[in-house]
Design a protein around this motif. Structure first.
Motif, PDB file in Angstrom:
ATOM      1  N   UNK A  27       0.945  -1.313  -0.134  1.00 48.43           N
ATOM      2  CA  UNK A  27      -0.009  -0.103  -0.080  1.00 48.43           C
ATOM      3  C   UNK A  27       0.954   1.166   0.017  1.00 48.43           C
ATOM      4  N   UNK A  28       2.276   1.147   0.225  1.00 50.56           N
ATOM      5  CA  UNK A  28       2.948   2.473   0.287  1.00 50.56           C
ATOM      6  C   UNK A  28       3.446   2.644  -1.320  1.00 50.56           C
ATOM      7  N   UNK A  29       3.133   1.771  -2.320  1.00 47.18           N
ATOM      8  CA  UNK A  29       3.561   1.993  -3.579  1.00 47.18           C
ATOM      9  C   UNK A  29       2.913   3.280  -3.963  1.00 47.18           C
ATOM     10  N   UNK A  30       1.814   3.807  -3.876  1.00 45.35           N
ATOM     11  CA  UNK A  30       1.042   5.025  -4.087  1.00 45.35           C
ATOM     12  C   UNK A  30       2.198   6.116  -4.120  1.00 45.35           C
ATOM     13  N   UNK A  31       2.745   6.058  -2.818  1.00 45.45           N
ATOM     14  CA  UNK A  31       3.551   6.956  -2.455  1.00 45.45           C
ATOM     15  C   UNK A  31       4.815   7.288  -3.565  1.00 45.45           C
ATOM     16  N   UNK A  32       5.130   6.071  -4.006  1.00 48.09           N
ATOM     17  CA  UNK A  32       6.031   6.122  -5.200  1.00 48.09           C
ATOM     18  C   UNK A  32       5.678   6.374  -6.410  1.00 48.09           C
ATOM     19  N   UNK A  33       4.603   6.034  -6.823  1.00 49.08           N
ATOM     20  CA  UNK A  33       3.984   6.005  -7.920  1.00 49.08           C
ATOM     21  C   UNK A  33       3.660   7.406  -8.423  1.00 49.08           C
ATOM     22  N   UNK A  34       3.406   8.272  -7.319  1.00 48.38           N
ATOM     23  CA  UNK A  34       2.643   9.691  -8.008  1.00 48.38           C
ATOM     24  C   UNK A  34       3.784  10.538  -8.413  1.00 48.38           C
ATOM     25  N   UNK A  35       5.076  10.247  -8.152  1.00 44.63           N
ATOM     26  CA  UNK A  35       6.085  11.059  -8.787  1.00 44.63           C
ATOM     27  C   UNK A  35       7.102  10.252  -9.488  1.00 44.63           C
ATOM     28  N   UNK A  36       7.269   8.943  -9.026  1.00 41.75           N
ATOM     29  CA  UNK A  36       8.408   7.911  -9.583  1.00 41.75           C
ATOM     30  C   UNK A  36       8.066   7.091 -10.737  1.00 41.75           C
ATOM     31  N   UNK A  37       8.958   6.286 -10.978  1.00 39.96           N
ATOM     32  CA  UNK A  37       8.790   5.566 -12.374  1.00 39.96           C
ATOM     33  C   UNK A  37       8.742   4.142 -11.855  1.00 39.96           C
ATOM     34  N   UNK A  38       7.835   3.190 -12.491  1.00 43.41           N
ATOM     35  CA  UNK A  38       7.936   1.730 -12.313  1.00 43.41           C
ATOM     36  C   UNK A  38       9.278   1.270 -12.440  1.00 43.41           C
ATOM     37  N   UNK A  39       9.999   1.655 -13.625  1.00 39.30           N
ATOM     38  CA  UNK A  39      11.299   1.176 -14.128  1.00 39.30           C
ATOM     39  C   UNK A  39      12.068   1.491 -13.175  1.00 39.30           C
ATOM     40  N   UNK A  40      12.310   2.738 -12.855  1.00 36.40           N
ATOM     41  CA  UNK A  40      13.266   3.172 -11.702  1.00 36.40           C
ATOM     42  C   UNK A  40      13.135   2.513 -10.381  1.00 36.40           C
ATOM     43  N   UNK A  41      11.792   2.415  -9.937  1.00 37.47           N
ATOM     44  CA  UNK A  41      11.588   1.610  -8.660  1.00 37.47           C
ATOM     45  C   UNK A  41      11.980   0.200  -8.787  1.00 37.47           C
ATOM     46  N   UNK A  42      11.986  -0.634  -9.828  1.00 32.55           N
ATOM     47  CA  UNK A  42      12.298  -1.897  -9.790  1.00 32.55           C
ATOM     48  C   UNK A  42      13.806  -2.048 -10.045  1.00 32.55           C
TER      49      UNK A  42
END
Length: 310
Positions: A27-42
């Motif tokens: 459930x913390x993923x939305x904190x990342x997805x708002x400004x970040x990138x799926x590819x950057x995250x992985x």
């Protein structure tokens, strides 16, 4: 397991703790997805995990090198692809719907066992497969007049995870837990790097741009949430592995469906997401179907942390 003595109570608590951790951290993923990138995250999370696994291997004298590299790469390709879709969906869909789609994996395992491996499955498990897919339809509720293929992506994630789970048993016999875990996170890091290099679409602002964004700000706030998500995931998976060491696989696998409850609960607390009655009924059918398959199978395959030969 290392002992003939099982502790079903502790096994259940361990798996429940692992699922509670995963339900919260996902459930913390939305904190990342708002400004970040799926590819950057992985890519970033994958590199973090590989460094940590290398340190663990040095401390305990384990090995990351595989015995059959192509088997490990093939298995990692499917399971990493599943998680790539899973986390991508978390940015644009309710987490309960996404988790329910992933939990169709045992249904696909049964179908693969019959259609590809030629195994025999009784009527009870076939009935569970039908029940589970009915539950998936209730969760997704596709509208023929306005068919949105994105709604089916969580189920595709479940299919890819099922293929990877079958590959774990069929291709990777004798590979260590460290080797398979490193292969999984390494493949996710490769996927992430390829996405950073190749994705060039014009990304919308906010969560909708998560999968289309090449790179996002890697500031202190973003690093904090990536680290929290990564550590929480590793803790959850470790607790699930411990549960499978303490209890019988067919009994422990049933408790994994508590992730549907934990994920939906934290989605409501953090984001105000409410599970509609029809979707809730679909989740219940998927959980019942998976529990039946787990109890009727000699070697059920758990989600998120398959029981890997050590």
């Amino acid at each position: 397991m290392s002992s003939d003595v099982t502790r079903p109570g502790l096994a259940a608590l361990s798996v429940l703790g692992g699922m509670a951790s995963l339900g919260l951290t996902d459930n913390f993923v939305p904190y990342i997805s708002e400004r970040g990138s799926l590819w950057q995250f992985h890519m970033v999370r994958g590199v973090m995990a590989l460094v940590l696994l290398a340190l663990i291997a040095m401390l305990i004298g384990g090995r990351l090198r595989s015995k059959r590299i192509w088997a490990v790469l093939g298995r990692s390709l499917f399971q990493a692809g599943s998680m790539l879709i899973y986390f991508g969906c978390l940015s644009v869909m309710p987490i309960g719907v996404v988790v329910a789609g992933l939990f169709t994996s045992p249904l696909f395992v049964v179908m693969i066992s019959v259609l590809v491996q030629g195994k025999t499955v009784g009527p009870i498990r076939w009935a569970a497969v039908v029940l589970g897919f009915l539950g998936a339809v209730l969760v997704i509720r596709p509208d023929p007049a306005a068919l949105d293929l994105v709604a089916f992506l969580p189920v595709i994630a479940g299919l890819l995870y099922a293929i990877g789970a079958v590959a774990t048993r069929s291709w990777c016999e004798g590979e260590s837990t460290l080797t398979l875990t490193a292969g999984f996170f390494g493949m996710l890091a490769v996927f992430g790097a390829l996405g950073v290099l190749l994705v060039s679409a014009e990304a919308p602002i906010g969560h909708a741009g998560f999968a289309l964004r090449t790179w996002g700000p890697l500031d202190a706030s973003m690093m904090f949430w990536i680290i929290v998500q990564a550590v929480g995931s590793l803790i959850g998976i470790a607790l699930i592995f411990r549960g499978y060491q303490l209890g019988e696989a067919s009994q422990v696998a049933v408790f994994e469906y508590s992730l549907l409850v934990f994920a939906s609960f934290w989605a409501f607390v953090l984001w105000g997401q409410i599970v509609e009655p029809m979707a809730f009924a679909g989740m219940a059918l998927i959980a019942c179907a998976g529990a039946v398959i787990a109890m009727r199978s000699s070697t059920p395959v758990p989600l998120r942390a398959p029981k890997i030969p050590t």
